[in-house]
Design a protein around this motif. Structure first.
Motif, PDB file in Angstrom:
ATOM      1  N   MET A   1       0.837  -1.195   0.000  1.00  0.00           N
ATOM      2  CA  MET A   1       0.000   0.000   0.000  1.00  0.00           C
ATOM      3  C   MET A   1       0.874   1.248   0.000  1.00  0.00           C
ATOM      4  SD  MET A   1      -2.811   1.224   2.798  1.00  0.00           S
ATOM      5  CE  MET A   1      -1.664   2.272   3.679  1.00  0.00           C
ATOM      6  N   ASN A   2       0.577   2.168  -0.877  1.00  0.00           N
ATOM      7  CA  ASN A   2       1.353   3.398  -1.004  1.00  0.00           C
ATOM      8  C   ASN A   2       0.662   4.520  -0.234  1.00  0.00           C
ATOM      9  OD1 ASN A   2       2.815   5.615  -1.751  1.00  0.00           O
ATOM     10  ND2 ASN A   2       2.630   5.277  -3.951  1.00  0.00           N
ATOM     11  N   ARG A   3       1.299   4.967   0.849  1.00  0.00           N
ATOM     12  CA  ARG A   3       0.710   6.026   1.676  1.00  0.00           C
ATOM     13  C   ARG A   3       0.812   7.400   1.031  1.00  0.00           C
ATOM     14  NH1 ARG A   3       2.770   5.495   7.792  1.00  0.00           N
ATOM     15  NH2 ARG A   3       1.769   7.541   7.833  1.00  0.00           N
ATOM     16  N   HIS A   4       1.564   7.524  -0.054  1.00  0.00           N
ATOM     17  CA  HIS A   4       1.728   8.814  -0.713  1.00  0.00           C
ATOM     18  C   HIS A   4       0.614   9.076  -1.733  1.00  0.00           C
ATOM     19  CE1 HIS A   4       5.614   9.356   1.183  1.00  0.00           C
ATOM     20  NE2 HIS A   4       5.933   8.121   0.816  1.00  0.00           N
ATOM     21  N   GLU A   5      -0.250   8.105  -1.937  1.00  0.00           N
ATOM     22  CA  GLU A   5      -1.433   8.264  -2.781  1.00  0.00           C
ATOM     23  C   GLU A   5      -2.672   7.942  -1.959  1.00  0.00           C
ATOM     24  OE1 GLU A   5      -0.965   5.782  -6.174  1.00  0.00           O
ATOM     25  OE2 GLU A   5       0.882   6.751  -6.865  1.00  0.00           O
ATOM     26  N   LYS A   6      -3.846   8.295  -2.472  1.00  0.00           N
ATOM     27  CA  LYS A   6      -5.080   7.982  -1.758  1.00  0.00           C
ATOM     28  C   LYS A   6      -5.181   6.466  -1.554  1.00  0.00           C
ATOM     29  CE  LYS A   6      -8.145  10.201  -4.310  1.00  0.00           C
ATOM     30  NZ  LYS A   6      -7.453  11.210  -5.118  1.00  0.00           N
ATOM     31  N   PHE A   7      -5.483   6.056  -0.333  1.00  0.00           N
ATOM     32  CA  PHE A   7      -5.545   4.635  -0.013  1.00  0.00           C
ATOM     33  C   PHE A   7      -6.793   4.311   0.797  1.00  0.00           C
ATOM     34  CE2 PHE A   7      -3.090   6.640   3.423  1.00  0.00           C
ATOM     35  CZ  PHE A   7      -3.765   6.178   4.548  1.00  0.00           C
ATOM     36  N   VAL A   8      -7.105   3.036   0.849  1.00  0.00           N
ATOM     37  CA  VAL A   8      -8.221   2.534   1.647  1.00  0.00           C
ATOM     38  C   VAL A   8      -7.729   1.355   2.481  1.00  0.00           C
ATOM     39  CG1 VAL A   8     -10.542   1.552   1.643  1.00  0.00           C
ATOM     40  CG2 VAL A   8      -9.879   3.170  -0.147  1.00  0.00           C
ATOM     41  N   ILE A   9      -8.048   1.376   3.762  1.00  0.00           N
ATOM     42  CA  ILE A   9      -7.796   0.231   4.632  1.00  0.00           C
ATOM     43  C   ILE A   9      -9.152  -0.277   5.116  1.00  0.00           C
ATOM     44  CG2 ILE A   9      -6.765  -0.582   6.789  1.00  0.00           C
ATOM     45  CD1 ILE A   9      -4.661   1.625   6.459  1.00  0.00           C
ATOM     46  N   THR A  10      -9.425  -1.555   4.902  1.00  0.00           N
ATOM     47  CA  THR A  10     -10.697  -2.127   5.349  1.00  0.00           C
ATOM     48  C   THR A  10     -10.429  -3.058   6.527  1.00  0.00           C
ATOM     49  OG1 THR A  10     -10.710  -4.106   3.931  1.00  0.00           O
ATOM     50  CG2 THR A  10     -11.508  -2.040   2.965  1.00  0.00           C
ATOM     51  N   ILE A  11     -11.312  -2.974   7.518  1.00  0.00           N
ATOM     52  CA  ILE A  11     -11.187  -3.806   8.719  1.00  0.00           C
ATOM     53  C   ILE A  11     -12.452  -4.640   8.881  1.00  0.00           C
ATOM     54  CG2 ILE A  11     -10.853  -3.859  11.215  1.00  0.00           C
ATOM     55  CD1 ILE A  11      -8.484  -2.557  10.031  1.00  0.00           C
TER      56      ILE A  11
END
Length: 208
Positions: A1-11
């Motif tokens: 996952m690249n934190r420098h671009e828009k990201f999504v984390i699903t839990i």
């Protein structure tokens, strides 16, 4: 996952694991939006109905065994309201939630709790999909401490909540909730504790 671009984390998480707290802390550390109750509020605005009504109906039957309309009408009648609003089916409500989640994720990075987000973002190029689990005895102990219920009641709560989440997932995604292939990471939080689990996941996510 690249934190420098828009990201999504699903839990996604078993009941009683503290998975919501893990997701909330990750969102806090990353400085991004946590999506949970806000989704219901956004859906309520979309259909011009009261968000409290949507939340109560969702909590009353998490898997929406029957059409949302039936529950909505019953709730309105019970509370002596007369404006019945739009007639929605459970699948329409799910689609509305998915649309809201996708819209927010298109605008900013976020952490999404539940809502089958792992499936909604299964083809997202910059998503991290996490499943939180823990042995039953650990979950029973946590629920007893958190809610002040007996061990027997805690076990019933686990069975009921896990079953509804499993059925909800199967109904709306056609996949199995426990299938590890749905996720990038599956984590037994009992091995780390809640804070240790967040530290571990943050290490996987990587530094700025």
């Amino acid at each position: 996952m690249n934190r420098h671009e828009k990201f999504v984390i699903t839990i996604n998480r078993q009941f009683g694991t503290g998975g919501h707290e893990v997701g909330a802390e990750i969102a806090k550390r990353l400085g991004v939006k946590l999506l949970d109750k806000q989704i219901l509020q956004a859906v309520a605005r979309r259909f011009d109905i009261d968000s409290e009504t949507v939340e109560k109906l969702s909590a009353r039957n998490q898997s929406w065994w029957d059409d949302f309309t039936q529950f909505y009408r019953a709730y309105i009648i019970d509370n002596q309201y007369h404006d019945l609003g739009p007639e929605l089916t459970s699948h329409e409500l799910f689609d509305a939630q998915a649309a809201v989640i996708r819209q927010i994720a298109s605008e900013e990075s976020c952490v999404v709790i539940g809502r089958c987000a792992f499936d909604i973002f299964k083809n997202h190029p910059n998503a991290l999909k996490i499943f939180i689990h823990s042995p039953e005895e650990k979950r029973i102990r946590r629920i007893v401490e958190k809610y002040g219920v007996s061990a027997d009641d805690a076990k019933l709560m686990i069975v009921d909540n896990d079953y509804t989440r499993e059925l909800y997932t199967k109904t709306f995604t056609g996949t199995e909730w426990y299938d590890a292939r749905n996720y990038d990471v599956t984590l037994d939080v009992s091995a780390f504790g809640l804070h240790g689990s967040v530290d571990y996941l943050m290490a996987l996510i990587g530094d700025d």
